[in-house]
Design a protein around this motif. Structure first.
Motif, PDB file in Angstrom:
ATOM      1  N   ASP A 237      43.488  48.759  32.500  1.00  0.00           N
ATOM      2  CA  ASP A 237      44.743  48.348  33.138  1.00  0.00           C
ATOM      3  C   ASP A 237      45.945  48.789  32.328  1.00  0.00           C
ATOM      4  O   ASP A 237      46.942  49.243  32.859  1.00  0.00           O
ATOM      5  CB  ASP A 237      44.777  46.824  33.297  1.00  0.00           C
ATOM      6  CG  ASP A 237      44.041  46.380  34.549  1.00  0.00           C
ATOM      7  OD1 ASP A 237      43.845  47.222  35.436  1.00  0.00           O
ATOM      8  OD2 ASP A 237      43.676  45.198  34.635  1.00  0.00           O
ATOM      9  N   LYS A 238      45.849  48.617  31.011  1.00  0.00           N
ATOM     10  CA  LYS A 238      46.982  48.957  30.148  1.00  0.00           C
ATOM     11  C   LYS A 238      47.364  50.418  30.308  1.00  0.00           C
ATOM     12  O   LYS A 238      48.546  50.760  30.278  1.00  0.00           O
ATOM     13  CB  LYS A 238      46.623  48.664  28.682  1.00  0.00           C
ATOM     14  CG  LYS A 238      46.665  47.184  28.386  1.00  0.00           C
ATOM     15  CD  LYS A 238      47.307  46.902  27.036  1.00  0.00           C
ATOM     16  CE  LYS A 238      47.606  45.415  26.908  1.00  0.00           C
ATOM     17  NZ  LYS A 238      46.364  44.583  26.981  1.00  0.00           N
TER      18      LYS A 238
ATOM     19  N   ASN B   3      34.429  22.711  43.040  1.00  0.00           N
ATOM     20  CA  ASN B   3      34.403  22.517  41.585  1.00  0.00           C
ATOM     21  C   ASN B   3      33.337  21.511  41.164  1.00  0.00           C
ATOM     22  O   ASN B   3      32.627  21.717  40.187  1.00  0.00           O
ATOM     23  CB  ASN B   3      35.775  22.062  41.081  1.00  0.00           C
ATOM     24  CG  ASN B   3      36.756  23.221  41.032  1.00  0.00           C
ATOM     25  OD1 ASN B   3      36.352  24.382  40.883  1.00  0.00           O
ATOM     26  ND2 ASN B   3      38.029  22.927  41.178  1.00  0.00           N
TER      27      ASN B   3
ATOM     28  N   GLU C 124      33.149  36.568  26.567  1.00  0.00           N
ATOM     29  CA  GLU C 124      33.080  37.769  27.377  1.00  0.00           C
ATOM     30  C   GLU C 124      32.974  39.000  26.481  1.00  0.00           C
ATOM     31  O   GLU C 124      33.577  39.063  25.427  1.00  0.00           O
ATOM     32  CB  GLU C 124      34.325  37.886  28.265  1.00  0.00           C
ATOM     33  CG  GLU C 124      34.229  36.999  29.495  1.00  0.00           C
ATOM     34  CD  GLU C 124      35.481  37.059  30.335  1.00  0.00           C
ATOM     35  OE1 GLU C 124      35.976  38.163  30.565  1.00  0.00           O
ATOM     36  OE2 GLU C 124      35.948  35.981  30.751  1.00  0.00           O
TER      37      GLU C 124
ATOM     38  N   LYS D  31      33.416  30.764  42.824  1.00  0.00           N
ATOM     39  CA  LYS D  31      34.266  29.673  43.288  1.00  0.00           C
ATOM     40  C   LYS D  31      35.058  30.082  44.526  1.00  0.00           C
ATOM     41  O   LYS D  31      35.040  29.409  45.556  1.00  0.00           O
ATOM     42  CB  LYS D  31      35.224  29.306  42.149  1.00  0.00           C
ATOM     43  CG  LYS D  31      35.873  27.948  42.296  1.00  0.00           C
ATOM     44  CD  LYS D  31      36.997  27.786  41.294  1.00  0.00           C
ATOM     45  CE  LYS D  31      36.478  27.673  39.862  1.00  0.00           C
ATOM     46  NZ  LYS D  31      37.602  27.608  38.888  1.00  0.00           N
ATOM     47  N   ARG D  32      35.745  31.228  44.406  1.00  0.00           N
ATOM     48  CA  ARG D  32      36.587  31.660  45.513  1.00  0.00           C
ATOM     49  C   ARG D  32      35.738  32.070  46.716  1.00  0.00           C
ATOM     50  O   ARG D  32      36.142  31.901  47.865  1.00  0.00           O
ATOM     51  CB  ARG D  32      37.462  32.817  45.057  1.00  0.00           C
ATOM     52  CG  ARG D  32      38.660  33.023  45.937  1.00  0.00           C
ATOM     53  CD  ARG D  32      39.392  34.272  45.553  1.00  0.00           C
ATOM     54  NE  ARG D  32      38.514  35.414  45.640  1.00  0.00           N
ATOM     55  CZ  ARG D  32      38.634  36.493  44.875  1.00  0.00           C
ATOM     56  NH1 ARG D  32      39.575  36.558  43.964  1.00  0.00           N
ATOM     57  NH2 ARG D  32      37.807  37.500  45.019  1.00  0.00           N
TER      58      ARG D  32
ATOM     59  N   ARG E  72      38.290  46.035  31.625  1.00  0.00           N
ATOM     60  CA  ARG E  72      39.354  45.896  32.601  1.00  0.00           C
ATOM     61  C   ARG E  72      40.736  45.948  31.953  1.00  0.00           C
ATOM     62  O   ARG E  72      41.585  46.750  32.350  1.00  0.00           O
ATOM     63  CB  ARG E  72      39.196  44.569  33.345  1.00  0.00           C
ATOM     64  CG  ARG E  72      40.402  44.192  34.174  1.00  0.00           C
ATOM     65  CD  ARG E  72      40.445  42.714  34.443  1.00  0.00           C
ATOM     66  NE  ARG E  72      39.481  42.319  35.449  1.00  0.00           N
ATOM     67  CZ  ARG E  72      39.770  42.234  36.760  1.00  0.00           C
ATOM     68  NH1 ARG E  72      40.956  42.547  37.196  1.00  0.00           N
ATOM     69  NH2 ARG E  72      38.861  41.846  37.608  1.00  0.00           N
TER      70      ARG E  72
ATOM     71  N   ARG F 161      45.550  49.317  41.693  1.00  0.00           N
ATOM     72  CA  ARG F 161      46.498  49.581  40.602  1.00  0.00           C
ATOM     73  C   ARG F 161      47.652  50.444  41.087  1.00  0.00           C
ATOM     74  O   ARG F 161      48.789  50.282  40.655  1.00  0.00           O
ATOM     75  CB  ARG F 161      45.781  50.254  39.422  1.00  0.00           C
ATOM     76  CG  ARG F 161      45.114  49.294  38.447  1.00  0.00           C
ATOM     77  CD  ARG F 161      43.949  48.582  39.052  1.00  0.00           C
ATOM     78  NE  ARG F 161      43.368  47.551  38.198  1.00  0.00           N
ATOM     79  CZ  ARG F 161      42.312  46.839  38.557  1.00  0.00           C
ATOM     80  NH1 ARG F 161      41.724  47.042  39.722  1.00  0.00           N
ATOM     81  NH2 ARG F 161      41.852  45.910  37.756  1.00  0.00           N
TER      82      ARG F 161
ATOM     83  N   GLU G 232      44.414  41.422  45.404  1.00  0.00           N
ATOM     84  CA  GLU G 232      43.463  41.197  44.339  1.00  0.00           C
ATOM     85  C   GLU G 232      43.342  42.460  43.510  1.00  0.00           C
ATOM     86  O   GLU G 232      43.392  43.568  44.041  1.00  0.00           O
ATOM     87  CB  GLU G 232      42.103  40.832  44.913  1.00  0.00           C
ATOM     88  CG  GLU G 232      41.213  40.251  43.845  1.00  0.00           C
ATOM     89  CD  GLU G 232      39.775  40.094  44.266  1.00  0.00           C
ATOM     90  OE1 GLU G 232      39.427  40.397  45.404  1.00  0.00           O
ATOM     91  OE2 GLU G 232      38.989  39.667  43.403  1.00  0.00           O
ATOM     92  N   MET G 233      43.228  42.289  42.199  1.00  0.00           N
ATOM     93  CA  MET G 233      42.983  43.436  41.333  1.00  0.00           C
ATOM     94  C   MET G 233      41.502  43.396  40.973  1.00  0.00           C
ATOM     95  O   MET G 233      41.096  42.689  40.060  1.00  0.00           O
ATOM     96  CB  MET G 233      43.848  43.335  40.078  1.00  0.00           C
ATOM     97  CG  MET G 233      45.320  43.131  40.378  1.00  0.00           C
ATOM     98  SD  MET G 233      46.112  44.589  41.025  1.00  0.00           S
ATOM     99  CE  MET G 233      46.746  45.272  39.517  1.00  0.00           C
TER     100      MET G 233
ATOM    101  N   THR H 176      48.280  51.249  34.496  1.00  0.00           N
ATOM    102  CA  THR H 176      49.525  50.702  35.034  1.00  0.00           C
ATOM    103  C   THR H 176      50.645  50.806  33.992  1.00  0.00           C
ATOM    104  O   THR H 176      51.653  50.121  34.077  1.00  0.00           O
ATOM    105  CB  THR H 176      49.372  49.230  35.476  1.00  0.00           C
ATOM    106  OG1 THR H 176      49.063  48.440  34.320  1.00  0.00           O
ATOM    107  CG2 THR H 176      48.265  49.063  36.492  1.00  0.00           C
TER     108      THR H 176
ATOM    109  N   ASN I 152      32.902  35.647  40.758  1.00  0.00           N
ATOM    110  CA  ASN I 152      33.944  34.749  41.254  1.00  0.00           C
ATOM    111  C   ASN I 152      33.399  33.858  42.367  1.00  0.00           C
ATOM    112  O   ASN I 152      33.928  33.798  43.464  1.00  0.00           O
ATOM    113  CB  ASN I 152      35.133  35.572  41.746  1.00  0.00           C
ATOM    114  CG  ASN I 152      36.418  34.754  41.670  1.00  0.00           C
ATOM    115  OD1 ASN I 152      36.355  33.525  41.641  1.00  0.00           O
ATOM    116  ND2 ASN I 152      37.542  35.413  41.660  1.00  0.00           N
TER     117      ASN I 152
END
Lengths: 76, 703
Positions: free
Chosen positions: B274-275, B252, B265, B103-104, B270, B369, B490-491, B278, B101
């Motif tokens: 996650d499914k 950017n 990908e 960019k952030r 993930r 989570r 953030e996750m 959570t 990540n």
């Protein structure tokens, strides 16, 4: 029209249009949640709140009251 | 070149970028935790040898997405970078970014660059670039950012030496800003700022203006100059928004030229995890299972080392008593200092195990989570999903738990969390519970499986949580604080926990407990010993008084000595204090001896057992015989001849300890964290009143 992030269904994508600046925490903007960006709703917490979204490469959870303040147009 | 003094380096970065891994690689066990002057947030620092001639003091700043803070932790980043007179003001800044990540991460980097620090971008987890299909044109990125860039993999210890070599050269780094905020937002406005504060970089002046309330360090002169600007909050928000958009535009543009990711990908671990984690049913089942595992381990794993520590200190104390020359000093060592240190050390196993779990779960990404899963439920009680971690930590010790509440951005949610944490059953209550339960609850099984004593202990745990939740609901309805939700979490990606990071975290938290709470416990044990072994004139001449009083009865020496000892205790300073409060505690079913233990444990609960041990020890014949439990069981009411610790008194004591706020350390930390005496006083009186009423009712009904 009149869609917000809160109207997205799981897996749907929207483009952020605008929001009321006062209602959005600055850190959400700083993480890249800005007009023109794509938002995808990944998951909803069991009690319908918070929402788990992906925006600008970040995976975030936000509360529904925040999500309702962010106007979007759905991508079909 | 700064040759004689230390080079100050600040480590800045988004959460979950491996910043702490890099810190651990650079400093090893060469770390210390200090406090920032004026504020209480822990400061993690460590020494690192950069080269033969250059040593650096590295400060690991809390993870943040931006210099504009939303939580107390993040305020530290702002303060460290803006306050030139703080002694960790950096000579250079390392910004840790993560390859995925970028960019952030560059958003934060651009802010640091605009403050015109010599700064370097460290891109971590570079070993995963190929697997994730990411390519970066490093040379081009260096040119665009006008900065040095190092690729590392902190966990695999790759690139660390390159980083050190580059740091040696820090005085030649380019310190030009990246974003020219003035032209893009409001040229006139920013020109005025520039001319008013010629000594600062433009971005620093802008931050000082917009973050006045987070800049407690400003001199009054500077403060006035800044408040003279006072742009209205709407304008500030608008400009911050524009600034954010502008920064991302620049980033950017840069990334378009330098960064590419192959969108194909690989299988998405993930989303599959996650499914499940959570999920509306499995999610809660798994979370409940994890909680059970944690509590189970705190009891099961910790009981053996705790027993060992207990008997070790008892033996050492005995050894000191028999081997050192008799006298006051020996008594101080054997009856005050050694048991005092033992009282601290005994909590280490539980605290270490708890933080082992918490640190591991945080490292894996699972904790986010849990926050996601629990937020809505916790909000019904006026708290946040982020309150879960403090509340769980509270089962070890309220002090680190209250400090863990700092990342809750909403003030009301944070305040309620802080206020109710002391109801959760901390490990200091355990020894009290354990001994009282053993005294009054029979060691029997019901339905052949459930141990009655175990059930009682579990009941007390649940009672603690119930009290925390109900008082949270009450506070939620009573406190009129209007806040706007700033909840964004953030996750992070799931990852395997790094053993090293978990280990350092456990060491740090345990150390913080020992040196924070431990000092108080030790000091109190010594004061207590002093109060019990000194007293008024009657105390000093106890032998004479008793001998004359009892002279007619022709007692043997043994009985006489016991009578003298108990007379002495009664007239020691602490005995006098116990007598004074006896009328107040009588309705709860306690006598002055229990009163002594109550007074002593007002400062820290676990002192209760030690105090009773001292009292019944001193009260017998000065030589310890039998365990504390045996001595307590043998104690009888001098008036009725009944057992002192009968069912009614025992239950009343258990409930008193479940509810009362008896911990000076917690009160002190609440005062520091809320910056007001109002809240600790509310806790002390509110919880105290509740405990008193419940105990009186319980005793009245049961006796």
């Amino acid at each position: 029209m009149g869609d917000t992030i809160a109207n997205l269904k799981i897996g749907e994508i929207g483009i952020i249009q605008d929001f009321c600046l006062d209602a959005i925490p600055l850190n959400l903007l700083e993480m890249g949640c800005l007009p023109g960006k794509e938002v995808r709703l990944l998951q909803i917490a069991p009690l319908k709140d918070p929402l788990y979204i992906k925006v600008n490469g970040s995976h975030l959870a936000i509360r529904i009251e925040t999500a309702k303040q962010i106007n979007i147009t759905k991508l079909r | 070149m700064k040759s004689n003094s230390l080079l100050n380096i600040a480590l800045v970065g988004n959460p979950n970028t491996g910043k702490t891994s890099l810190f651990n690689q650079l400093t090893g066990l060469n770390q210390k935790v200090g406090n920032y002057p004026g504020i209480t947030v822990d400061k993690k620092q460590g020494r690192c040898k950069i080269s033969e001639y250059l040593t650096a003091e590295i400060t690991d700043l809390p993870g943040t997405y931006s210099i504009n803070p939303t939580t107390l932790d993040e305020t530290i980043v702002l303060e460290t970078l803006l306050n030139e007179s703080n002694n960790s003001y950096p000579d250079l800044v390392i910004v840790v970014a993560e390859v995925e990540n970028l960019k952030r991460n560059l958003f934060l980097f651009s802010q640091i660059k605009d403050l015109q620090f010599p700064s370097i971008l460290v891109i971590n987890m570079s070993d995963q670039m190929i697997r994730k299909g990411i390519t970066i044109d490093i040379e081009a990125l260096k040119r665009e950012l006008k900065s040095e860039i190092i690729l590392i993999s902190a966990r695999k210890n790759l690139g660390i030496d390159d980083l050190k070599r580059e740091i040696e050269n820090y005085e030649n780094w380019n310190t030009e800003p990246i974003a020219n905020i003035s032209d893009k937002i409001d040229t006139v406005f920013f020109e005025t700022i520039k001319t008013t504060f010629p000594e600062f970089s433009l971005y620093k002046s802008w931050l000082l203006i917009t973050q006045q309330k987070n800049c407690a360090f400003l001199s009054s002169e500077l403060y006035q100059k800044i408040t003279a600007f006072n742009p209205d909050s709407e304008k500030v928000k608008k400009y911050q928004h524009k600034e954010t958009i502008y920064r991302y535009q620049i980033i950017n543009e840069i990334l378009k030229k330098t960064y590419a990711v192959d969108k194909n990908e690989a299988t998405d671990l993930r989303s599959r995890l996650d499914k499940i984690l959570t999920h509306k049913i499995y999610g809660y089942i798994i979370f409940f299972g994890v909680l059970m595992l944690i509590f189970q381990s705190i009891f099961e794993w910790a009981s053996l080392p705790m027993d060992l520590i207990d008997s070790l200190f008892a033996n050492v104390s005995e050894l000191a008593k028999t081997n050192l020359p008799k006298g006051t000093f020996t008594n101080l060592i054997a009856e005050g200092v050694i048991p005092g240190i033992g009282g601290i050390v005994i909590f280490i196993p539980q605290i270490a195990i708890l933080f082992l779990f918490i640190a591991t779960l945080e490292e894996t990404g699972y904790m986010s989570r849990v926050v996601f899963l629990m937020d809505k439920i916790m909000r019904k009680f006026g708290m946040s999903g982020k309150s879960i971690i403090p509340l769980i930590s509270g089962t070890a010790c309220a002090i680190p738990a209250i400090m863990a509440s700092r990342n809750i951005s909403d003030w009301k949610e944070r305040l309620i969390t802080i206020l109710v944490i002391p109801f959760t059953t901390c490990s200091a209550r355990l020894p009290v519970y354990a001994i009282l339960i053993a005294l009054i609850i029979p060691d029997e099984r019901i339905f052949g499986i459930f141990n009655l004593q175990g059930l009682t202990l579990m009941g007390l745990y649940l009672l603690g949580f119930a009290a925390a939740i109900s008082s949270a609901i009450l506070l939620h309805n009573v406190l009129k604080i209007k806040t706007q939700s700033l909840f964004v979490i953030e996750m992070p990606n799931y990852k395997l926990p790094s053993f090293k990071n978990v280990f350092y975290e456990v060491v740090e938290k345990t150390k913080a407990f020992i040196f924070g709470a431990g000092k108080i416990i030790l000091a109190l044990s010594i004061i207590l010993w002093f109060l019990a072994s000194n007293g008024s004139e009657k105390f000093k001449n106890a032998a004479e008084y008793v001998t004359t009083q009892e002279s007619a009865k022709h007692l043997n020496d043994d009985v006489l000595n016991k009578k003298i000892a108990s007379y002495r205790l009664e007239h020691s300073y602490i005995g006098t204090m116990g007598k004074v409060i006896e009328p107040v505690i009588k309705p709860m079913g306690y006598d002055w001896k229990i009163g002594i233990a109550l007074i002593s444990s007002f400062a820290a609960r676990e002192v209760f057992i030690g105090a009773l041990a001292t009292i019944y020890n001193v009260g017998s014949d000065g030589v310890g015989s039998g365990t504390i439990k045996e001595r307590m069981a043998a104690e009888v009411d001098s008036v009725t001849g009944e057992k002192r610790f009968n069912f009614a008194t025992g239950m009343s004591l258990l409930l008193f300890y479940a509810f009362a706020m008896q911990c000076i350390g917690t009160l002190a930390i609440v005062k520091r964290e809320t910056k007001s005496w109002k809240w600790p006083i509310l806790q002390l009186t509110g919880m105290g009143a509740l405990a008193y009423i419940v105990s009186v009712i319980t005793y009245t009904i049961l006796s």
